[in-house]
Design a protein around this motif. Structure first.
Motif, short mmCIF file in Angstrom:
data_model
loop_
_atom_site.label_atom_id
_atom_site.label_comp_id
_atom_site.label_asym_id
_atom_site.label_seq_id
_atom_site.Cartn_x
_atom_site.Cartn_y
_atom_site.Cartn_z
N PRO A 182 0.82 -1.21 0.00
CA PRO A 182 0.00 0.00 0.00
C PRO A 182 0.85 1.27 0.00
CG PRO A 182 -0.70 -1.55 1.72
CD PRO A 182 0.60 -2.05 1.20
N ASN A 183 0.27 2.33 -0.55
CA ASN A 183 0.83 3.68 -0.45
C ASN A 183 2.05 3.92 -1.33
OD1 ASN A 183 -1.09 4.40 1.68
ND2 ASN A 183 0.14 3.04 2.96
N GLY A 184 2.09 3.23 -2.48
CA GLY A 184 3.18 3.47 -3.41
C GLY A 184 2.93 2.75 -4.72
N SER A 185 3.86 2.91 -5.64
CA SER A 185 3.77 2.26 -6.95
C SER A 185 5.17 1.85 -7.38
CB SER A 185 3.13 3.20 -7.98
OG SER A 185 3.91 4.38 -8.12
N ILE A 186 5.25 1.23 -8.55
CA ILE A 186 6.52 0.75 -9.09
C ILE A 186 6.73 1.32 -10.48
CG2 ILE A 186 7.74 -1.30 -9.94
CD1 ILE A 186 6.51 -2.87 -7.67
N SER A 190 12.11 0.67 -9.72
CA SER A 190 12.08 1.70 -8.67
C SER A 190 10.76 1.67 -7.93
CB SER A 190 12.28 3.10 -9.27
OG SER A 190 13.55 3.22 -9.86
N ALA A 191 10.84 1.81 -6.62
CA ALA A 191 9.66 1.96 -5.77
C ALA A 191 9.38 3.44 -5.59
CB ALA A 191 9.89 1.29 -4.43
N ILE A 192 8.14 3.86 -5.86
CA ILE A 192 7.78 5.28 -5.80
C ILE A 192 6.71 5.48 -4.73
CG2 ILE A 192 6.88 7.24 -7.10
CD1 ILE A 192 7.86 5.79 -9.65
N PRO A 193 7.04 6.14 -3.61
CA PRO A 193 6.04 6.34 -2.56
C PRO A 193 5.03 7.41 -2.94
CG PRO A 193 8.10 7.43 -1.99
CD PRO A 193 8.36 6.67 -3.27
N THR A 234 2.59 10.68 -1.91
CA THR A 234 2.85 11.87 -1.11
C THR A 234 2.62 11.56 0.37
OG1 THR A 234 2.20 13.30 -2.92
CG2 THR A 234 2.20 14.27 -0.72
N GLY A 235 3.59 11.94 1.20
CA GLY A 235 3.47 11.72 2.63
C GLY A 235 4.02 10.39 3.10
N TYR A 236 4.56 9.61 2.17
CA TYR A 236 5.15 8.31 2.51
C TYR A 236 6.58 8.24 1.98
CZ TYR A 236 0.52 6.70 3.89
OH TYR A 236 -0.68 6.57 4.51
N HIS A 237 7.34 7.29 2.50
CA HIS A 237 8.70 7.06 1.99
C HIS A 237 8.90 5.56 1.80
CE1 HIS A 237 9.10 6.81 6.42
NE2 HIS A 237 9.99 5.86 6.16
N PHE A 238 9.80 5.23 0.89
CA PHE A 238 10.16 3.83 0.64
C PHE A 238 10.84 3.27 1.88
CE2 PHE A 238 13.67 0.97 -0.57
CZ PHE A 238 12.93 -0.12 -1.01
N ASN A 259 10.44 -13.25 -6.04
CA ASN A 259 9.42 -12.20 -5.96
C ASN A 259 9.86 -11.18 -4.92
OD1 ASN A 259 7.84 -12.74 -3.24
ND2 ASN A 259 8.11 -14.74 -4.23
N PHE A 260 9.51 -9.93 -5.18
CA PHE A 260 9.88 -8.82 -4.30
C PHE A 260 8.69 -7.89 -4.15
CE2 PHE A 260 13.75 -10.36 -6.17
CZ PHE A 260 14.65 -10.37 -5.12
N THR A 261 8.46 -7.45 -2.92
CA THR A 261 7.38 -6.49 -2.63
C THR A 261 7.97 -5.21 -2.08
OG1 THR A 261 5.81 -8.26 -2.16
CG2 THR A 261 5.27 -6.07 -1.31
N ALA A 262 7.59 -4.07 -2.67
CA ALA A 262 8.04 -2.76 -2.19
C ALA A 262 7.14 -2.33 -1.03
CB ALA A 262 7.97 -1.73 -3.31
N ASN A 263 7.77 -1.99 0.09
CA ASN A 263 7.04 -1.57 1.28
C ASN A 263 7.27 -0.08 1.54
OD1 ASN A 263 6.19 -4.34 2.15
ND2 ASN A 263 8.41 -4.61 2.19
N PHE A 264 6.21 0.59 1.97
CA PHE A 264 6.26 2.03 2.21
C PHE A 264 5.80 2.33 3.64
CE2 PHE A 264 5.43 1.14 -2.22
CZ PHE A 264 6.41 1.88 -2.86
N GLU A 265 6.27 3.45 4.15
CA GLU A 265 5.94 3.86 5.52
C GLU A 265 5.58 5.34 5.52
OE1 GLU A 265 8.00 2.55 9.56
OE2 GLU A 265 9.18 4.09 8.54
N ILE A 266 4.58 5.68 6.34
CA ILE A 266 4.16 7.08 6.40
C ILE A 266 5.27 7.94 6.99
CG2 ILE A 266 3.08 6.93 8.70
CD1 ILE A 266 0.79 8.70 7.49
N ASN A 267 5.43 9.16 6.47
CA ASN A 267 6.42 10.09 7.00
C ASN A 267 6.00 10.55 8.39
OD1 ASN A 267 7.67 9.93 4.52
ND2 ASN A 267 6.94 11.91 3.80
N SER A 268 6.97 10.81 9.23
CA SER A 268 6.72 11.43 10.52
C SER A 268 7.62 12.65 10.65
CB SER A 268 6.94 10.45 11.67
OG SER A 268 8.28 9.99 11.69
#
Length: 285
Positions: free
Chosen positions: A83-87, A105-108, A110-114, A138-147
């Motif tokens: 969730p919260n990103g694209s490739i 490339s993993a692209i978060p 807005t408001g998230y980071h890879f 297989n690989f999954t890109a994970n995203f985290e909300i910015n703080s």
């Protein structure tokens, strides 16, 4: 008697008797094609085509030859997004054994980071190039909300305090808890300065936070007007209307009586017979 010959093509070898003399109508002994690492057996070609492995040539009635053919293994490398990103890049790639995948490339949003890639391996590389592929992966890109860190401070006015949490960690788009600026005695709260912009809200709640912020409470010392008036039969020397900071004193003012008169006293906010008169520790008009 016939001769049956077995050959190994590139990227493999053969186990078994590679040259066999076979009586008319008899069968050869079996021969096995063994691929090198990263390759697989494809087929036998020559006097006949077969995918049997091991191969036994039956009912031999003439001279024959067979070549074992091998093909490189290929693997599927699949990239997906949490969730919260694209490739950006090719998300399904077919890769030869030992070769490298194309970068992805993993692209978060807005408001998230890879954060990282997980799956067949874990990596923080972005873009990611999977090297020396030797299996399906297989690989999954994970995203985290910015703080963000929001810090509330005073402008250094002695005795000024804050009520509330002065350092707050806030996720993207969230609000801070309220903070109140408390002016010390003799001062007024004027405004908050927020990364170059101002607010007079007090308490203040920083809303929809999208960056690190420093919020500074500004105060101003209170000022009072001290007015000196001359009664009948005299005049004053000095500044008769003075703007004085809290706790400070006025400049002196002298009562000058007319001829034939003398100063009796000062009356009003204070009573005094001093002359010249200096009002000390001013705390009101």
């Amino acid at each position: 008697i016939y001769t049956v010959t077995f050959y190994a093509g590139a990227n493999g070898n053969i186990t078994g008797e590679t040259t066999q003399n076979i009586p008319h109508g008899s069968d050869s002994t079996s021969v096995t094609a063994v691929p090198n690492t990263g390759y697989h057996f494809l087929n036998w070609t020559g006097s006949a085509t077969s995918t049997d492995n091991p191969l036994t040539v039956k009912n031999v009635t003439n001279n024959m030859n067979f070549t074992a053919n091998f093909a490189i293994n290929t693997y599927t490398v699949t990239f997906s997004t949490g969730p919260n990103g694209s490739i950006s890049g090719k998300i399904i790639q077919t890769i030869n054994h030992g070769a490298d995948a194309e970068a992805v490339s993993a692209i978060p949003e807005t408001g998230y980071h890879f954060l990282n890639w997980t799956g067949s391996a874990t990596s923080i590389d972005n873009p990611l190039t999977v090297k020396n592929v030797t299996s399906n992966m297989n690989f999954t890109a994970n995203f985290e909300i910015n703080s963000y860190t929001v810090i509330f401070i005073t402008d250094g006015t002695p005795g000024a305090t804050l009520s509330g949490e002065p350092t707050q960690i806030v996720t993207h788009g969230s609000n801070c808890s309220a903070v109140t600026a408390n002016a010390p005695v003799g001062y007024d709260f004027i405004k908050w300065n927020i990364n170059g912009t101002d607010s007079t809200d007090n308490p203040i709640t920083m809303k929809n936070v999208t960056s690190n912020m420093t919020v500074t409470a500004n105060f101003k010392i209170k000022t009072y007007t001290v007015t000196f008036n001359a009664g009948a039969n005299g005049m004053l020397e000095g500044e008769t209307s003075q703007l004085i900071n809290h706790g400070s004193k006025t400049s002196p003012v002298t009562a000058v009586p007319d001829t034939g008169y003398h100063l009796l006293d000062w009356t009003g906010s204070v009573a005094s017979a001093e002359n010249p008169l200096i009002i000390t520790n001013v705390t009101s008009d």
